[in-house]
Design a protein around this motif. Structure first.
Motif, mmCIF file in Angstrom:
data_model
loop_
_atom_site.group_PDB
_atom_site.id
_atom_site.type_symbol
_atom_site.label_atom_id
_atom_site.label_comp_id
_atom_site.label_asym_id
_atom_site.label_seq_id
_atom_site.Cartn_x
_atom_site.Cartn_y
_atom_site.Cartn_z
ATOM 1 N N VAL A 24 6.088 -7.609 -24.437
ATOM 2 C CA VAL A 24 5.117 -7.321 -25.504
ATOM 3 C C VAL A 24 3.797 -6.953 -24.825
ATOM 4 C CG1 VAL A 24 3.913 -8.160 -27.551
ATOM 5 C CG2 VAL A 24 6.194 -9.033 -27.029
ATOM 6 N N PRO A 25 3.326 -5.694 -24.969
ATOM 7 C CA PRO A 25 2.069 -5.325 -24.305
ATOM 8 C C PRO A 25 0.926 -6.195 -24.829
ATOM 9 C CG PRO A 25 3.236 -3.377 -25.095
ATOM 10 C CD PRO A 25 3.935 -4.572 -25.680
ATOM 11 N N PRO A 26 0.091 -6.738 -23.927
ATOM 12 C CA PRO A 26 -0.958 -7.666 -24.373
ATOM 13 C C PRO A 26 -1.888 -7.064 -25.418
ATOM 14 C CG PRO A 26 -0.739 -7.709 -21.987
ATOM 15 C CD PRO A 26 0.160 -6.628 -22.472
ATOM 16 N N ASP A 27 -2.202 -5.766 -25.316
ATOM 17 C CA ASP A 27 -3.120 -5.203 -26.323
ATOM 18 C C ASP A 27 -2.446 -5.137 -27.694
ATOM 19 O OD1 ASP A 27 -1.454 -3.138 -25.175
ATOM 20 O OD2 ASP A 27 -2.701 -1.655 -26.187
ATOM 21 N N ILE A 28 -1.147 -4.871 -27.717
ATOM 22 C CA ILE A 28 -0.433 -4.849 -29.003
ATOM 23 C C ILE A 28 -0.400 -6.264 -29.591
ATOM 24 C CG2 ILE A 28 1.874 -4.600 -30.024
ATOM 25 C CD1 ILE A 28 2.242 -2.056 -28.562
ATOM 26 N N ALA A 29 -0.117 -7.256 -28.748
ATOM 27 C CA ALA A 29 -0.057 -8.640 -29.228
ATOM 28 C C ALA A 29 -1.413 -9.063 -29.789
ATOM 29 C CB ALA A 29 0.360 -9.569 -28.095
ATOM 30 N N ARG A 30 -2.470 -8.651 -29.108
ATOM 31 C CA ARG A 30 -3.818 -9.046 -29.536
ATOM 32 C C ARG A 30 -4.126 -8.473 -30.920
ATOM 33 N NH1 ARG A 30 -6.574 -6.737 -25.337
ATOM 34 N NH2 ARG A 30 -7.526 -5.246 -26.750
ATOM 35 N N ARG A 31 -3.781 -7.190 -31.088
ATOM 36 C CA ARG A 31 -4.057 -6.577 -32.399
ATOM 37 C C ARG A 31 -3.132 -7.157 -33.474
ATOM 38 N NH1 ARG A 31 -5.402 -2.168 -29.091
ATOM 39 N NH2 ARG A 31 -3.261 -1.462 -28.922
ATOM 40 N N ALA A 32 -1.859 -7.386 -33.118
ATOM 41 C CA ALA A 32 -0.917 -7.912 -34.119
ATOM 42 C C ALA A 32 -1.389 -9.274 -34.624
ATOM 43 C CB ALA A 32 0.485 -8.023 -33.535
ATOM 44 N N ALA A 41 0.303 3.351 -34.536
ATOM 45 C CA ALA A 41 0.553 3.757 -33.145
ATOM 46 C C ALA A 41 1.158 2.581 -32.361
ATOM 47 C CB ALA A 41 -0.736 4.227 -32.497
ATOM 48 N N ASP A 42 0.702 1.354 -32.655
ATOM 49 C CA ASP A 42 1.264 0.171 -31.981
ATOM 50 C C ASP A 42 2.717 -0.022 -32.385
ATOM 51 O OD1 ASP A 42 -1.170 -0.244 -30.870
ATOM 52 O OD2 ASP A 42 -1.607 -2.132 -31.895
ATOM 53 N N PHE A 43 2.959 0.166 -33.680
ATOM 54 C CA PHE A 43 4.334 0.006 -34.150
ATOM 55 C C PHE A 43 5.255 0.998 -33.447
ATOM 56 C CE2 PHE A 43 7.615 1.832 -36.799
ATOM 57 C CZ PHE A 43 8.456 0.742 -36.889
ATOM 58 N N ARG A 44 4.812 2.261 -33.335
ATOM 59 C CA ARG A 44 5.651 3.290 -32.694
ATOM 60 C C ARG A 44 5.954 2.901 -31.245
ATOM 61 N NH1 ARG A 44 5.714 8.500 -35.396
ATOM 62 N NH2 ARG A 44 4.084 8.687 -36.960
ATOM 63 N N ARG A 45 4.911 2.444 -30.540
ATOM 64 C CA ARG A 45 5.070 2.099 -29.112
ATOM 65 C C ARG A 45 6.041 0.922 -28.939
ATOM 66 N NH1 ARG A 45 -0.344 0.253 -26.816
ATOM 67 N NH2 ARG A 45 0.522 -0.765 -24.982
ATOM 68 N N TRP A 46 5.837 -0.100 -29.759
ATOM 69 C CA TRP A 46 6.645 -1.320 -29.644
ATOM 70 C C TRP A 46 8.102 -1.053 -30.020
ATOM 71 C CZ3 TRP A 46 7.921 -5.440 -27.478
ATOM 72 C CH2 TRP A 46 8.611 -6.482 -28.102
ATOM 73 N N LEU A 81 10.189 -13.263 -31.603
ATOM 74 C CA LEU A 81 9.357 -12.047 -31.691
ATOM 75 C C LEU A 81 8.000 -12.387 -32.308
ATOM 76 C CD1 LEU A 81 10.384 -8.497 -32.730
ATOM 77 C CD2 LEU A 81 8.600 -9.597 -34.033
ATOM 78 N N TYR A 82 8.035 -13.136 -33.409
ATOM 79 C CA TYR A 82 6.757 -13.492 -34.066
ATOM 80 C C TYR A 82 5.920 -14.402 -33.189
ATOM 81 C CZ TYR A 82 7.127 -11.203 -38.584
ATOM 82 O OH TYR A 82 7.156 -10.256 -39.579
ATOM 83 N N LYS A 83 6.572 -15.375 -32.536
ATOM 84 C CA LYS A 83 5.809 -16.305 -31.677
ATOM 85 C C LYS A 83 5.043 -15.539 -30.611
ATOM 86 C CE LYS A 83 8.644 -20.457 -31.866
ATOM 87 N NZ LYS A 83 9.835 -21.001 -31.228
ATOM 88 N N ALA A 84 5.639 -14.414 -30.148
ATOM 89 C CA ALA A 84 5.018 -13.643 -29.068
ATOM 90 C C ALA A 84 4.063 -12.574 -29.608
ATOM 91 C CB ALA A 84 6.107 -12.975 -28.234
ATOM 92 N N ASP A 85 3.812 -12.593 -30.926
ATOM 93 C CA ASP A 85 2.973 -11.562 -31.553
ATOM 94 C C ASP A 85 3.532 -10.167 -31.339
ATOM 95 O OD1 ASP A 85 1.004 -13.076 -32.885
ATOM 96 O OD2 ASP A 85 -0.025 -13.458 -30.984
ATOM 97 N N GLY A 86 4.857 -10.052 -31.317
ATOM 98 C CA GLY A 86 5.474 -8.725 -31.376
ATOM 99 C C GLY A 86 5.383 -8.236 -32.820
ATOM 100 N N ILE A 87 5.693 -6.965 -33.050
ATOM 101 C CA ILE A 87 5.591 -6.413 -34.411
ATOM 102 C C ILE A 87 6.989 -6.348 -35.021
ATOM 103 C CG2 ILE A 87 4.836 -4.419 -35.768
ATOM 104 C CD1 ILE A 87 2.898 -3.726 -33.512
#
Ligand SMILES: Cc1cc2nc3c(=O)[nH]c(=O)nc-3n(C[C@H](O)[C@H](O)[C@H](O)COP(=O)(O)OP(=O)(O)OC[C@H]3O[C@@H](n4cnc5c(N)ncnc54)[C@H](O)[C@@H]3O)c2cc1C
Length: 397
Positions: A24-32, A41-46, A81-87
């Motif tokens: 999980v990219p840290p910037d995506i997790a932070r925003r999620a 854009a984060d959703f597409r990347r993830w 997935l949720y615990k890790a702030d994935g989308i």
């Protein structure tokens, strides 16, 4: 009765956890963690990362990109997935229209639409609701007429989430005015940049712009973008909405955010007393936690395939009500815990202010999410309509 997960399932949990930690990219997790909904854009990347691992859509049959995991493994996967702030998987695309295409679409439609959906290349929106046709969906007026090889659509949709950023939409349209309302509806796939489509954003109470009005003015859609048979759209929509409500316990979000409410309560102090030690807050938190445990066990019972004496629609509706109310209660606990600091409105700066000294990680985005969750007892079927379904519950004792 053994309430533990099997050693194999526990090993699977560790595998998923490690994958999340590493991927999980840290910037995506932070925003999620602070923005809802997270940027497309984060959703597409993830989604590309998940798809590359072969986990692009675990709930689909393996021949269409699914994983063949047991229901319990899908549960463990989403928990981690949720615990890790994935989308989570795209709601309208992977959760809604994908299962409809698998069940009722043509093989050509599956081959055309599922791969780009799994890879996050094409985003979808759901064009069902209209002014005057929300709970009473069968009242919809947007209509389509077959002219040569094309359907020509006219009408208006409303509350279409993500319409402005979507590549495709699935629309319910009336194709036969002469039969009873539920019989004359068809399910069409529409390219969102087709000539004749106008999208007008609606600003929501949390500052979001993901809701929209969609106007369709002589929009032409090739005949082969009809799903299944003309006039069967109501049947497909019911199938889809049932899937939507089954996932609507929002268990994983509720579990993660309850933990965050506790973290806030362990830090915040009132008159020198830690909030978690104040009887009122502790009692409220304990009540929510107990009810969330009960909700989790209800979901697990269903996943384990326990036979129920109640009809399936009523069980799904009960989960939807409990899950939606739980989202409201958990986010309310969070803003309660943050007190006056919850009044600070975070817009797009929720991400950049995250975890600064003045605004610890648990503050940004919480009030916006609390406000958004007022809608959780509306979308996907209102609480009152779900209660009507439960009231008609049939016992098969
Ligand atoms: C955040 C959000 C996102 C959404 N996203 C989408 C989307 O992407 N695509 C889409 O198509 N739609 C979407 N919707 C629309 C959603 O499905 C509708 O809002 C919902 O179905 C309710 O319809 P309505 O708003 O027309 O309210 P109404 O149906 O007019 O209901 C108004 C009130 O009357 C009550 N009521 C209605 N009928 C009954 C009854 N028979 N018995 C008792 N009480 C009743 C309702 O419970 C409610 O309190 C979204 C809505 C929200 C809030």
């Amino acid at each position: 009765m053994n309430f533990n997960f099997s050693p194999e399932d526990e090993a699977f949990r560790l595998e998923v956890r490690q994958f999340m930690q590493e991927n999980v990219p840290p910037d995506i997790a932070r925003r999620a963690a602070v923005m809802y909904p997270p940027p497309i854009a984060d959703f597409r990347r993830w989604q590309k990362i998940l798809n590359a691992k072969g986990w692009g859509a675990p709930h689909l049959p393996p021949q269409y990109g699914g994983t063949a995991w047991s229901p319990i493994r899908k549960h463990i996967f989403l928990d981690e997935l949720y615990k890790a702030d994935g989308i989570d998987y795209g709601w309208q695309g992977l959760h809604m229209v994908a299962p409809v295409l698998v069940a009722f679409g043509s093989e050509a439609q599956r081959q055309r639409f599922l791969p780009p959906m799994l890879n996050g290349d094409e985003i979808w929106c759901q064009g069902f609701s209209e002014p005057g046709a929300g709970s009473d969906l069968a009242n919809l007026r947007t209509h389509a007429k077959l002219v040569g090889d094309e359907w020509v659509i006219n009408g208006q949709k409303i509350w279409t989430s993500d319409a402005a950023e979507s590549d495709w939409g699935f629309f319910l349209v009336r194709t036969d005015q002469t039969v009873k309302p539920q019989k004359g509806i068809s399910f069409l796939l529409v390219k969102m940049d087709a000539p004749g489509i106008t999208i007008r954003p609606i600003e929501a109470i949390n500052g979001g712009h993901d809701l929209n009005e969609v106007f369709l003015d002589n929009v032409r859609v090739p005949k082969d973008q009809l799903v299944g048979e003309a006039g069967m759209g109501w049947t497909y929509a019911k199938y889809l909405l049932e899937k939507e409500r089954t996932t609507s316990a929002f268990l994983y979000f509720n579990k993660r955010e309850l933990e965050r409410a506790k973290e806030s309560a362990w830090r915040e102090r009132i008159n020198g007393v830690t909030l978690i030690d104040t009887p009122d807050f502790a009692r409220k938190l304990a009540r929510v936690e107990a009810d969330l445990h009960a909700l989790e066990w209800s979901v697990l019972r269903i996943l384990a395939g326990e036979r129920t004496s109640h009809n399936a629609d009523a069980v799904v509706s009960a989960l939807k009500i409990c899950g939606a109310e739980m989202q409201q209660r958990v986010t309310e606990l969070q803003v309660d815990a943050l007190g006056a600091r919850a009044l600070r409105f975070f817009g797009s700066d929720a991400d950049t202010l995250h975890n600064s000294d003045a605004w610890p990680a648990d503050v940004p985005g919480k009030s916006a999410r609390f406000l958004f969750e007022r809608a959780s007892t509306i979308f996907g079927g209102t609480r009152e309509v779900q209660k009507n379904i439960i009231a008609k519950l049939e016992f098969n004792l």
